[in-house]
Design a protein around this motif. Sequence first.
Motif, short mmCIF file in Angstrom:
data_model
loop_
_atom_site.label_atom_id
_atom_site.label_comp_id
_atom_site.label_asym_id
_atom_site.label_seq_id
_atom_site.Cartn_x
_atom_site.Cartn_y
_atom_site.Cartn_z
N CYS A 16 -19.11 1.16 2.71
CA CYS A 16 -18.34 1.64 3.86
C CYS A 16 -17.27 2.61 3.39
N HIS A 17 -17.26 3.82 3.96
CA HIS A 17 -16.32 4.86 3.54
C HIS A 17 -14.96 4.67 4.21
N LEU A 18 -14.26 3.65 3.81
CA LEU A 18 -12.96 3.36 4.41
C LEU A 18 -11.93 4.46 4.16
N ASP A 19 -12.20 5.30 3.17
CA ASP A 19 -11.29 6.41 2.88
C ASP A 19 -11.52 7.62 3.79
N ASN A 20 -12.50 7.52 4.69
CA ASN A 20 -12.81 8.61 5.60
C ASN A 20 -11.73 8.76 6.67
N PHE A 24 -8.35 6.80 9.85
CA PHE A 24 -6.91 7.03 9.77
C PHE A 24 -6.24 6.54 11.06
N GLY A 25 -5.13 5.85 10.90
CA GLY A 25 -4.36 5.43 12.07
C GLY A 25 -4.62 4.01 12.51
N TYR A 26 -5.80 3.47 12.18
CA TYR A 26 -6.05 2.09 12.60
C TYR A 26 -6.78 1.27 11.53
N LEU A 27 -6.77 1.77 10.29
CA LEU A 27 -7.48 1.08 9.22
C LEU A 27 -6.96 -0.33 9.02
N ASP A 28 -5.65 -0.50 8.98
CA ASP A 28 -5.07 -1.81 8.72
C ASP A 28 -5.45 -2.80 9.82
N GLU A 29 -5.37 -2.36 11.06
CA GLU A 29 -5.73 -3.23 12.18
C GLU A 29 -7.20 -3.62 12.10
N MET A 30 -8.06 -2.64 11.82
CA MET A 30 -9.50 -2.90 11.74
C MET A 30 -9.82 -3.89 10.62
N LEU A 31 -9.25 -3.67 9.43
CA LEU A 31 -9.56 -4.54 8.30
C LEU A 31 -9.00 -5.94 8.48
N ASN A 32 -7.81 -6.05 8.99
CA ASN A 32 -7.25 -7.39 9.22
C ASN A 32 -8.11 -8.18 10.19
N HIS A 33 -8.60 -7.50 11.23
CA HIS A 33 -9.49 -8.18 12.17
C HIS A 33 -10.81 -8.54 11.50
N ALA A 34 -11.36 -7.62 10.72
CA ALA A 34 -12.64 -7.86 10.07
C ALA A 34 -12.58 -9.06 9.13
N LEU A 52 -11.12 9.81 -4.35
CA LEU A 52 -11.01 8.60 -5.17
C LEU A 52 -9.62 7.99 -5.19
N PRO A 53 -8.53 8.79 -5.24
CA PRO A 53 -7.22 8.15 -5.21
C PRO A 53 -6.99 7.30 -3.97
N ARG A 54 -7.44 7.78 -2.82
CA ARG A 54 -7.27 6.99 -1.59
C ARG A 54 -8.16 5.74 -1.62
N ALA A 55 -9.39 5.88 -2.10
CA ALA A 55 -10.27 4.72 -2.20
C ALA A 55 -9.65 3.64 -3.09
N ARG A 56 -9.10 4.06 -4.21
CA ARG A 56 -8.45 3.10 -5.12
C ARG A 56 -7.24 2.46 -4.45
N GLU A 57 -6.47 3.26 -3.75
CA GLU A 57 -5.28 2.73 -3.08
C GLU A 57 -5.65 1.67 -2.05
N ILE A 58 -6.66 1.95 -1.25
CA ILE A 58 -7.10 0.98 -0.23
C ILE A 58 -7.58 -0.29 -0.91
N ALA A 59 -8.35 -0.14 -1.98
CA ALA A 59 -8.88 -1.31 -2.69
C ALA A 59 -7.77 -2.19 -3.22
N HIS A 60 -6.67 -1.59 -3.65
CA HIS A 60 -5.56 -2.38 -4.18
C HIS A 60 -4.67 -2.94 -3.07
N ASP A 61 -4.77 -2.37 -1.89
CA ASP A 61 -3.98 -2.89 -0.77
C ASP A 61 -4.60 -4.12 -0.13
N TYR A 62 -5.92 -4.32 -0.34
CA TYR A 62 -6.63 -5.43 0.31
C TYR A 62 -7.41 -6.21 -0.75
#
Length: 265
Positions: A16-20, A24-34, A52-62
């Motif tokens: 899943c391309h979460l870095d797409n 933007f704008g609702y990623l946190d809400e979507m992932l918390n619900h998921a 890649l920097p954004r992908a890594r950042e998201i991976a470390h946030d969750y």
Amino acid sequence: MFLDCDFSEKIIDTHCHLDNQAYFGYLDEMLNHAFASGVDKIIIPGADTKDLPRAREIAHDYENVYFSCGVHPYDIDDFDLDVLKEFINDKKCIAVGECGLDYYRLRADEDEIKAKQKEVFIAQIQLAIEYKKPLIVHVREANEDSFNILKTYAKDLQGGVLHCFNASELLLQLADDGFYFGIGGVLTFKNAKKLVEVLPKIPKDKLVLETDGPYLTPEPHRGKVNDPILTHFVAQKMAELLNLSKNEIIKLTNSNANRLFFQGL
């Protein structure tokens, strides 16, 4: 678009391309619900070194999000092996890719571009071998070339997944070489007759689920941004075609995904 259903089994979404920017704008809400309902883990596939920097950042946030480092065949102009090596030792980087061959937009005479795609693909395969990571493979209108390359290196790889499997009988032969087959929303489409026919031929211990979000949203939500939780519709369709329950499909594909990507973590 969040489902309010109660899911007794949570899915591993292997692509899943979460870095797409679609998220933007609702990623946190979507992932918390998921993660609170229908999803266990998610892998963000690397497609472009700039992302890649954004992908890594998201991976470390969750806690339950991971990423891979790679370059999609459409982005080979930005391929830089040194950049990939900056990310591959990160503790949340669990694979190489998505890499591969895609001739869909090419004319038959564009041999130079095909040669460049092959060169970049092989470089990423060699990276996966060097760092002992599984491979995430993209194949479109390039079955024979992809098969020949993967067959050449299969014995040295730690396995891999044919993302968004295109129902190729030729590529299906790679099951014996440690390759898995990613099944996503396409399975629910009315024009997916070939995939529907081939699905029962795929060894059950080589099936994994994916969204390819934000793309390829399954029916009945086609046309909307794909959400990892919608992979439950793919699991349901797979269950119907294989005469299993949806929970059996989820347990099976989760076991396969854990074996391929998460052993030793």
